[in-house]
Design an enzyme around this catalytic site. Structure first.
Site, PDB file in Angstrom:
ATOM      1  N   HIS A  61       0.846  -0.986  -0.067  1.00 50.09           N
ATOM      2  CA  HIS A  61      -0.052  -0.023  -0.141  1.00 50.09           C
ATOM      3  C   HIS A  61       0.931   1.288   0.059  1.00 50.09           C
ATOM      4  CE1 HIS A  61      -4.216   1.523   1.674  1.00 50.09           C
ATOM      5  NE2 HIS A  61      -3.568   2.600   0.961  1.00 50.09           N
ATOM      6  N   HIS A  63       1.610   4.952  -1.708  1.00 49.67           N
ATOM      7  CA  HIS A  63       1.217   6.083  -2.781  1.00 49.67           C
ATOM      8  C   HIS A  63       2.380   6.656  -3.228  1.00 49.67           C
ATOM      9  CE1 HIS A  63      -3.105   5.640  -1.891  1.00 49.67           C
ATOM     10  NE2 HIS A  63      -2.716   5.476  -0.551  1.00 49.67           N
ATOM     11  N   ARG A  65       2.423   8.875  -6.091  1.00 54.66           N
ATOM     12  CA  ARG A  65       2.016  10.190  -6.596  1.00 54.66           C
ATOM     13  C   ARG A  65       2.525  10.503  -7.904  1.00 54.66           C
ATOM     14  NH1 ARG A  65      -1.660  10.193  -2.934  1.00 54.66           N
ATOM     15  NH2 ARG A  65      -0.913  11.114  -0.804  1.00 54.66           N
ATOM     16  N   ASN A  95      -4.360   5.689  -7.527  1.00 52.30           N
ATOM     17  CA  ASN A  95      -5.055   6.989  -7.508  1.00 52.30           C
ATOM     18  C   ASN A  95      -3.873   8.126  -7.901  1.00 52.30           C
ATOM     19  OD1 ASN A  95      -3.713   6.444  -5.223  1.00 52.30           O
ATOM     20  ND2 ASN A  95      -4.937   7.851  -3.748  1.00 52.30           N
ATOM     21  N   ASP A 306       0.573   2.494   3.859  1.00 54.79           N
ATOM     22  CA  ASP A 306      -0.514   3.672   3.257  1.00 54.79           C
ATOM     23  C   ASP A 306       0.333   4.521   3.421  1.00 54.79           C
ATOM     24  OD1 ASP A 306      -2.400   5.023   2.278  1.00 54.79           O
ATOM     25  OD2 ASP A 306      -3.779   5.021   3.997  1.00 54.79           O
ATOM     26  N   HIS A 310       2.739  14.143   1.118  1.00 51.85           N
ATOM     27  CA  HIS A 310       1.875  15.326   0.585  1.00 51.85           C
ATOM     28  C   HIS A 310       2.818  16.483   0.816  1.00 51.85           C
ATOM     29  CE1 HIS A 310      -2.083  13.799   0.373  1.00 51.85           C
ATOM     30  NE2 HIS A 310      -2.137  13.104   1.539  1.00 51.85           N
TER      31      HIS A 310
END
Length: 429
Positions: A61, A63, A65, A95, A306, A310
């Site tokens: 999991h 991300h 980006r 995503n 996860d 950001h």
């Protein structure tokens, strides 16, 4: 280019058990394992005294980006963070922008991972086109392109009929659907767990039942279709119980927990600091203890990060505007060993070979450390305590709540197909 490496004095922990042994690596593979091995010409010798030598970690999991939000993370920086955290393989969540719902996008992600060369990057595919929950992605084409795990992470598939159809296709294709369990209608406007704390703080709450309803629904769909489902980031005590019963019934249901859901509670939102905003939200100590128990008794198969970077200008906003998510790749081991009352071997299983099986990478990762096996290996000190220094993070972002927190267990070396990607805690490139 693989190296010739001799690892000495460590405790080998792998799916076959635990023993003291030296390990020799050449041409990308383990070539010898014995009580004692002498150095040969050209060996890079790694002294692993006091350390664990294990199969490399696998994250279900992550991300990354890229494509779309390279200001927060790129495939290269995320891969570097993964290697520093002991990972030799990560599953990239879909995503991105554009979404990983076509062969061209997943091939781009895979290729960028190969160029970075710091860990294996296995792109997931979205269950629905654009993750909009309206039309299934071309699951067959993506499966043929090597995608094994599909998810609309961030937005669970809301339509039960669409999820049933996806499961029916999954059963035929031999793929795994990974569900983000959240009934969106129940979480509109929510920024934290619904309970005593959100009432005290005056913040809109994210009820536990929004997760539990979808966990229950999808377990029943598994019962109907026979297709496997992996439940992402379990966060409530009731969710853990639902998965426990499903497993007792013999259903092909697997689950993961994040390091932050075994270590942090909703009380930390008292300062209205968006660093603690995640999805699903931080829960109560009762939930945290239930998730820990689920990992300990095997109800929860894997620890998954996860990892959600950001950029500061987006994360450092008021709670209702800030996006959810925090970093995880570089701190997962340290948080897990600090907060789970489990044998080190059980923690390694949840970080390595159990997620490798779910990700469909068990031919290369999470393998026994034995002659002839791929040399995807992590060497870590299970007792070293340390604190996060933001400037030392390999991730492009800095949104971690663990700055100043004492963690236990630190990765010293990571080896990918015989090549040292991290040496003495430092990425080699």
């Amino acid at each position: 280019m693989s190296e010739q490496i001799l690892i000495t004095g460590g405790t080998v922990i792998d799916p076959t058990g635990e023993r003291h042994a030296d390990v020799r690596i050449a041409d990308g593979r383990v070539v010898a394992v014995a009580d004692r091995l002498g150095p040969a010409d050209g060996d890079r010798v790694i002294d692993a005294s006091g350390c664990v030598v294990s199969p490399g970690f696998v994250d279900l999991h992550t991300h990354l980006r890229e494509p779309g939000k390279e200001e927060a993370e790129t495939i290269e920086t995320g891969s570097r963070a993964a290697a520093k955290g002991g990972y030799t393989c990560i599953v990239a969540m879909p995503n991105t922008d554009p979404t990983q719902d076509s062969v061209s996008v997943v091939e781009f992600v895979r290729r960028q991972g190969e160029i970075a060369g710091l860990c294996d990057v296995r792109p997931s595919g979205s269950i629905t086109i654009g993750r909009r929950g309206e039309q299934l992605s071309p699951l067959g084409e993506l499966a043929e392109a090597g995608v094994h795990l599909f998810t609309d992470d961030g937005d669970g598939v809301q339509d039960p009929l669409l999820m049933r159809r996806a499961l029916e296709y999954a059963a035929d294709l031999g793929i795994v659907l990974a569900q983000h369990c959240e009934v969106k209608r129940l979480t509109e406007g929510a920024v934290m767990h619904e309970g005593d704390c959100c009432s005290t703080f005056g913040l809109p709450g994210w009820p536990s039942i929004a997760e539990e309803m979808m966990v229950f629904r999808d377990i029943e769909l598994v019962r109907l279709t026979g297709a496997p489902v992996h439940i992402l980031h379990l966060s409530t005590a009731r969710s853990v119980d639902l998965v426990r019963v499903a497993k007792a019934d013999g259903l092909p249901v697997t689950a993961e927990a994040t390091p932050h859901h075994i270590s942090l509670t909703d009380e930390l939102l008292a300062g209205y600091d968006s660093i603690y905003k995640v999805n699903p939200p931080l829960r109560t100590m009762v939930d945290v203890e239930a998730v820990r128990a689920g990992v300990a008794d095997g109800t929860i198969d894997a620890i998954a990060t996860d990892h959600a970077p950001h950029a500061p200008e987006t994360k450092e906003q008021p709670l209702d505007h800030a996006p959810p998510g925090m970093l995880g790749l570089e701190t997962a081991l340290g948080v897990s060993l600090a907060h789970l009352d489990m044998p080190v071997a059980a923690v390694v299983a949840a970080l390595s070979w159990k997620p490798a099986a779910i990700a469909g990478v068990a031919d290369d990762h999470g393998r026994p450390i034995a002659e002839g096996e791929p040399a995807n290996i992590t060497v870590f000190d299970p007792d070293e305590t340390w604190q996060v220094v933001p400037a030392h993070l390999a991730s492009k972002s800095r949104n971690t709540p663990f700055v100043g927190v004492e963690l236990r267990g630190r990765v010293r070396h990571t080896i990918l197909r015989g090549q040292l990607t991290v040496g003495d805690g430092t990425p080699r490139r």
